[in-house]
Enzyme design. Sequence first.
Site, PDB file in Angstrom:
ATOM      1  N   ASP A  17       0.855  -1.190   0.000  1.00  0.00           N
ATOM      2  CA  ASP A  17       0.000   0.000   0.000  1.00  0.00           C
ATOM      3  C   ASP A  17       0.890   1.238   0.000  1.00  0.00           C
ATOM      4  OD1 ASP A  17      -3.287   0.240   0.858  1.00  0.00           O
ATOM      5  OD2 ASP A  17      -2.078   2.076   0.844  1.00  0.00           O
ATOM      6  N   LYS A  27      -0.551   3.377   7.299  1.00  0.00           N
ATOM      7  CA  LYS A  27      -1.310   2.124   7.280  1.00  0.00           C
ATOM      8  C   LYS A  27      -0.365   0.921   7.303  1.00  0.00           C
ATOM      9  CE  LYS A  27      -5.699   1.668   4.854  1.00  0.00           C
ATOM     10  NZ  LYS A  27      -6.371   1.774   3.572  1.00  0.00           N
ATOM     11  N   LYS A  64     -20.194  -8.463 -11.909  1.00  0.00           N
ATOM     12  CA  LYS A  64     -20.043  -7.692 -10.671  1.00  0.00           C
ATOM     13  C   LYS A  64     -21.043  -6.534 -10.609  1.00  0.00           C
ATOM     14  CE  LYS A  64     -18.672  -6.025  -6.911  1.00  0.00           C
ATOM     15  NZ  LYS A  64     -18.987  -6.663  -5.657  1.00  0.00           N
ATOM     16  N   PHE A 122     -32.261  -9.504   1.347  1.00  0.00           N
ATOM     17  CA  PHE A 122     -32.243  -8.148   0.769  1.00  0.00           C
ATOM     18  C   PHE A 122     -33.636  -7.587   0.530  1.00  0.00           C
ATOM     19  CE2 PHE A 122     -28.017  -6.433   0.018  1.00  0.00           C
ATOM     20  CZ  PHE A 122     -27.300  -7.452   0.603  1.00  0.00           C
ATOM     21  N   ASN A 138     -35.117  -6.056   3.309  1.00  0.00           N
ATOM     22  CA  ASN A 138     -35.341  -5.253   4.511  1.00  0.00           C
ATOM     23  C   ASN A 138     -35.541  -3.802   4.117  1.00  0.00           C
ATOM     24  OD1 ASN A 138     -34.939  -7.450   6.298  1.00  0.00           O
ATOM     25  ND2 ASN A 138     -32.726  -7.237   6.007  1.00  0.00           N
ATOM     26  N   GLY A 145     -35.908   0.146   4.745  1.00  0.00           N
ATOM     27  CA  GLY A 145     -35.192   0.988   5.701  1.00  0.00           C
ATOM     28  C   GLY A 145     -34.917   2.357   5.139  1.00  0.00           C
ATOM     29  N   CYS A 155     -20.065   0.641  -2.011  1.00  0.00           N
ATOM     30  CA  CYS A 155     -20.279  -0.074  -3.284  1.00  0.00           C
ATOM     31  C   CYS A 155     -21.581   0.256  -4.004  1.00  0.00           C
ATOM     32  CB  CYS A 155     -20.182  -1.573  -3.043  1.00  0.00           C
ATOM     33  SG  CYS A 155     -18.515  -2.059  -2.568  1.00  0.00           S
ATOM     34  N   LYS A 163     -22.026   3.871  -5.561  1.00  0.00           N
ATOM     35  CA  LYS A 163     -21.126   4.196  -6.688  1.00  0.00           C
ATOM     36  C   LYS A 163     -21.293   3.210  -7.847  1.00  0.00           C
ATOM     37  CE  LYS A 163     -16.699   1.904  -5.601  1.00  0.00           C
ATOM     38  NZ  LYS A 163     -16.620   0.891  -6.639  1.00  0.00           N
TER      39      LYS A 163
END
EC number: 1.1.1.22
Length: 442
Positions: free
Chosen positions: A31, A36, A205, A250, A252, A254, A261, A264
């Site tokens: 990184d 970090k 994806k 999925f 629920n 709210g 994720c 975007k």
Amino acid sequence: MRTIAVVGTGYVGLVTGVSLSEIGHTVTCIDIDEEKVLKMQQGFSPIYEPGLSDMMTKNINENRLFFTTQHEEGFENAEVIYIAVGTPEKEDGSANLAFVEQVAKDIATNVSRDTIVVTKSTVPVGTNDRIQSIIDHHLVANVKVEVVSNPEFLKEGSAIYDSFNGDRIVVGTASEEAANVIEEINQPFGVPVFRTDVKSAEMIKYASNAFLATKISFINEISNICERLNANVEDVANGMGMDKRIGDKFLNAGIGYGGSCFPKDTKALVQIAGNVEYDFNLLKGVIRVNQYQQRLLLNKLYKRVPNIKGKRIAVLGLSFKPNTDDMREAASIPIIKSLVDKNVEVVTYDPIAIEKAKKIFNSTVQYASSIEDALKGSSAAIILTEWNEIKYLPPSTFKIMEYPLLFDGRNCFSLKTMEDEYIEYHSIGRPTVSLSKEKIHN
Ligand SMILES: NC(=O)c1ccc[n+]([C@@H]2O[C@H](COP(=O)([O-])OP(=O)(O)OC[C@H]3O[C@@H](n4cnc5c(N)ncnc54)[C@H](O)[C@@H]3O)[C@@H](O)[C@H]2O)c1
Ligand SMILES: O=c1ccn([C@@H]2O[C@H](COP(=O)(O)OP(=O)(O)O[C@H]3O[C@H](CO)[C@@H](O)[C@H](O)[C@H]3O)[C@@H](O)[C@H]2O)c(=O)[nH]1
């Protein structure tokens, strides 16, 4: 067992590196963030993720897991290099590929042996081909580099669990040889591997995230209709979910989806479609509904407490979902901003995300060290994240408030419990529990 380098040590990179070392590979995580890397070299995880710290320490101690800021050092013996850097949203909603492209150049100028490059970052369709050509163009040594798409499906808050119990590993490449290597690397996870071409892997994806986001916006719209009709969205979702074609996950209702994720990636997919002149109307609607949904709880609060200026309001839960310290695109950010703008005294509580939240809200809000402290002296409480500590709170705790007034953005409590406890309860897609005068005086 293979020698592997992982570039980027965020939620995906670090979890990938640690999990690959746990199944026996030798992994060096790279990184550019020196602070970090220093922390990780000392055995501390820079992120909160259940099970991550222990697994990380174990593999450092067993000499299978290393950290460096130097790409050259990390790539030295690597047979396989994973790219796991961020692909954040640009102003127009498309994915910013600058970090990924930089890594491609770093790879090209540093590798000295034949290498397979595996893209874990979520990247628009066509990006892996671009990574391949950047590498081929900048390659210094006379070696062969093969780029493979291998999108990641882990969820924050259960990332380690998901790595070992995923539903599928998608491998996108035209090279059977490269696919065999990736399949062999992952074999100890025991997760089914799905092979396809590069572009289809990239699309799987985005399509998966967009579909899950669609499910959430769909049930949120149903919940808004339920509210108007006095129906109960929880029962509706349970009844729908019993149909195996729909599934019970999925659904629920709210305050909408947040996180690093869905917001975007849905916008990026609208852009990806737009680039080939396809207007992804359905997904645009999903995004609109999500933005609207975030405002609903606040609107209920402002309607119920019209003179909110100067009042103390407790906000319980700040992270975008439970079991993570991630504050990216958390609903708490716009909601708290609106309250602060109205000169509300906001007192917040979160079991884990407080440190990250402080960097966002600074001194505009107070940070309570317990739920009880947050509730003391508050005129109302709002639940934004369904942490177990909040969900399993004895409901009588809300009576610490002089008048128990609760707005629940995550439907943590049953209506019956709230009725029995005499708590005025506003939730999502379910009838409001109001207190009759008689109950208030009890
Ligand atoms: N967070 C998730 O749950 C999740 C799940 C699946 C897929 N993804 C995707 O995975 C990717 C990474 O996401 P994340 O949340 O882990 O990101 P992150 O922002 O948490 O971490 C990215 C890391 O990459 C480092 N970095 C940037 N440029 C670098 C370089 N040139 N060399 C080395 N390191 C560099 C940054 O310092 C940072 O630590 C994104 O494309 C995301 O969409 C994320
Ligand atoms: O029924 C639901 C389920 C989720 N959410 C919200 O949706 C957001 C995302 O939740 P979740 O998907 O559990 O977390 P992420 O870590 O963002 O994971 C998603 O995004 C990752 C990054 O791409 C993918 O890898 C995962 O498969 C995908 O689930 C959160 O704000 C949740 O509160 C709801 O509102 N209702």
